[in-house]
Design an enzyme around this catalytic site. Structure first.
Site, PDB file in Angstrom:
ATOM      1  N   SER A 104       0.824  -1.204   0.000  1.00 31.60           N
ATOM      2  CA  SER A 104       0.000   0.000   0.000  1.00 31.60           C
ATOM      3  C   SER A 104       0.865   1.264   0.000  1.00 31.60           C
ATOM      4  CB  SER A 104      -0.957  -0.064   1.199  1.00 31.60           C
ATOM      5  OG  SER A 104      -2.006   0.857   1.050  1.00 31.60           O
ATOM      6  N   ASP A 242      -9.772  -5.832  -3.875  1.00 35.13           N
ATOM      7  CA  ASP A 242      -9.027  -4.712  -3.280  1.00 35.13           C
ATOM      8  C   ASP A 242      -9.617  -3.382  -3.737  1.00 35.13           C
ATOM      9  OD1 ASP A 242      -7.065  -2.976  -2.267  1.00 35.13           O
ATOM     10  OD2 ASP A 242      -5.444  -4.352  -2.787  1.00 35.13           O
ATOM     11  N   HIS A 269      -7.525  -6.057   0.289  1.00 31.89           N
ATOM     12  CA  HIS A 269      -6.303  -5.268   0.495  1.00 31.89           C
ATOM     13  C   HIS A 269      -5.259  -5.999   1.333  1.00 31.89           C
ATOM     14  CE1 HIS A 269      -4.326  -1.412  -0.001  1.00 31.89           C
ATOM     15  NE2 HIS A 269      -4.163  -1.251   1.297  1.00 31.89           N
TER      16      HIS A 269
END
Length: 294
Positions: A104, A242, A269
């Site tokens: 991320s 995601d 995610h």
């Protein structure tokens, strides 16, 4: 709280950070991890050590969160300093070879670290749920809002319009979103610990108060024209559900010669927590193949 461990401290620009080497005696190439956030501690990445038993796994808390120092100078919360921080940690570790796995927000740090060049280049760059173009990210989030249940989308839209993120309606809608697109299984303690331990002042300065709209210093981040410099062997991994959509991950991969995108079914995610066996199988296959080519 999840299990506390001893670890060690390392001097970096702006202060001292905490790090630990898991599976320290494993024979494989070390995997250095870069957690997301900003301001969210590393805890949710610790299960990677169980998924990669033959590799030392380095985890650390970025400055300002977790077990690392928490200076108050707002000038420290710049992406360039976080890249310098990673470089300093790698220098202190003295690794001859390593893989770099970022998640991320951490993919921005890892991407800029590799594009900067220098003597410390990973054997394999693994970008998990990559966020490499903020304008595209925000467009994708707006489209995702339209596909949520009407009541949920309305509550989130109302919060964004009024900047009221403390209402029960917004909080309930955020939970619905998180259960669909952040982590689709029961949240393990390590993820709850990391989420509740987020340093809000770091997050707000760099990203903003919500996932849906960037107001911090990262709001213009877009190294799209430089992605080819990441080089062959780059692996991009994303969950099927995601909030960083698979098509965005595939587009990033097409911009990097020799890169590969992998989509983990039924995950979002946190594919390493949601579908750990699938994730580990995909990752270990690539790490082993690439190592064999060197």
């Amino acid at each position: 709280m999840s299990e506390k461990t001893a670890g060690a401290m390392c001097d970096v620009p702006g202060g001292r950070i905490w790090y630990e080497i898991l599976n320290a005696d494993a024979p494989g190439t070390p995997v250095v991890t870069v957690h997301g956030g900003p301001g969210t501690p590393h805890d949710y990445l610790r299960p990677l050590a169980d998924l990669l038993p033959d590799h030392p796994v380095v985890v650390y808390d970025q400055l300002g969160c977790g077990r690392s120092a928490g200076p108050t100078d707002p000038g420290l919360w710049r992406l360039e300093r976080f890249v310098d921080e990673l470089d300093a940690l790698l220098g202190a570790l003295g690794l001859e070879r390593f893989h770099l796995l970022a998640h991320s927000f951490g993919t921005m740090i890892a991407c800029d670290f590799v594009l900067r060049g220098g003597p410390r280049r990973p054997d394999r760059l693994v970008l998990l749920s990559p966020v490499l173009n903020i304008r595209k990210y925000e467009d994708d989030m707006r489209q995702l809002l339209f596909r949520l249940p009407a009541e949920t989308a309305q509550a989130l839209s109302d919060g964004l319009r009024t900047e009221r993120y403390d209402t029960p309606a917004f909080a309930e809608a955020a939970i619905v979103f998180a259960e669909r697109h952040m982590c689709r299984t029961d949240w393990p303690d390590v993820l709850m610990d990391a989420t509740l331990g987020t340093a809000a002042h770091v997050r707000d300065a760099m990203w903003g108060r919500t996932e849906f709209q960037l107001t911090g210093d990262l709001r213009t981040y877009a190294p799209a024209g430089q992605l080819a410099g990441l080089g062959p062997g780059t692996l991009l991994v994303v969950g099927e559900h995601d909030f960083v959509p698979p098509r965005a991950c595939q587009a990033y991969a097409r911009a990097i010669p020799g890169a590969e995108a992998v989509i983990i079914p039924d995950a979002s995610h946190m594919p390493h927590l949601e579908e750990p066996k699938l994730f580990a199988g995909e990752l270990l296959a690539r790490i082993g193949d690439f190592a064999g080519q060197k």
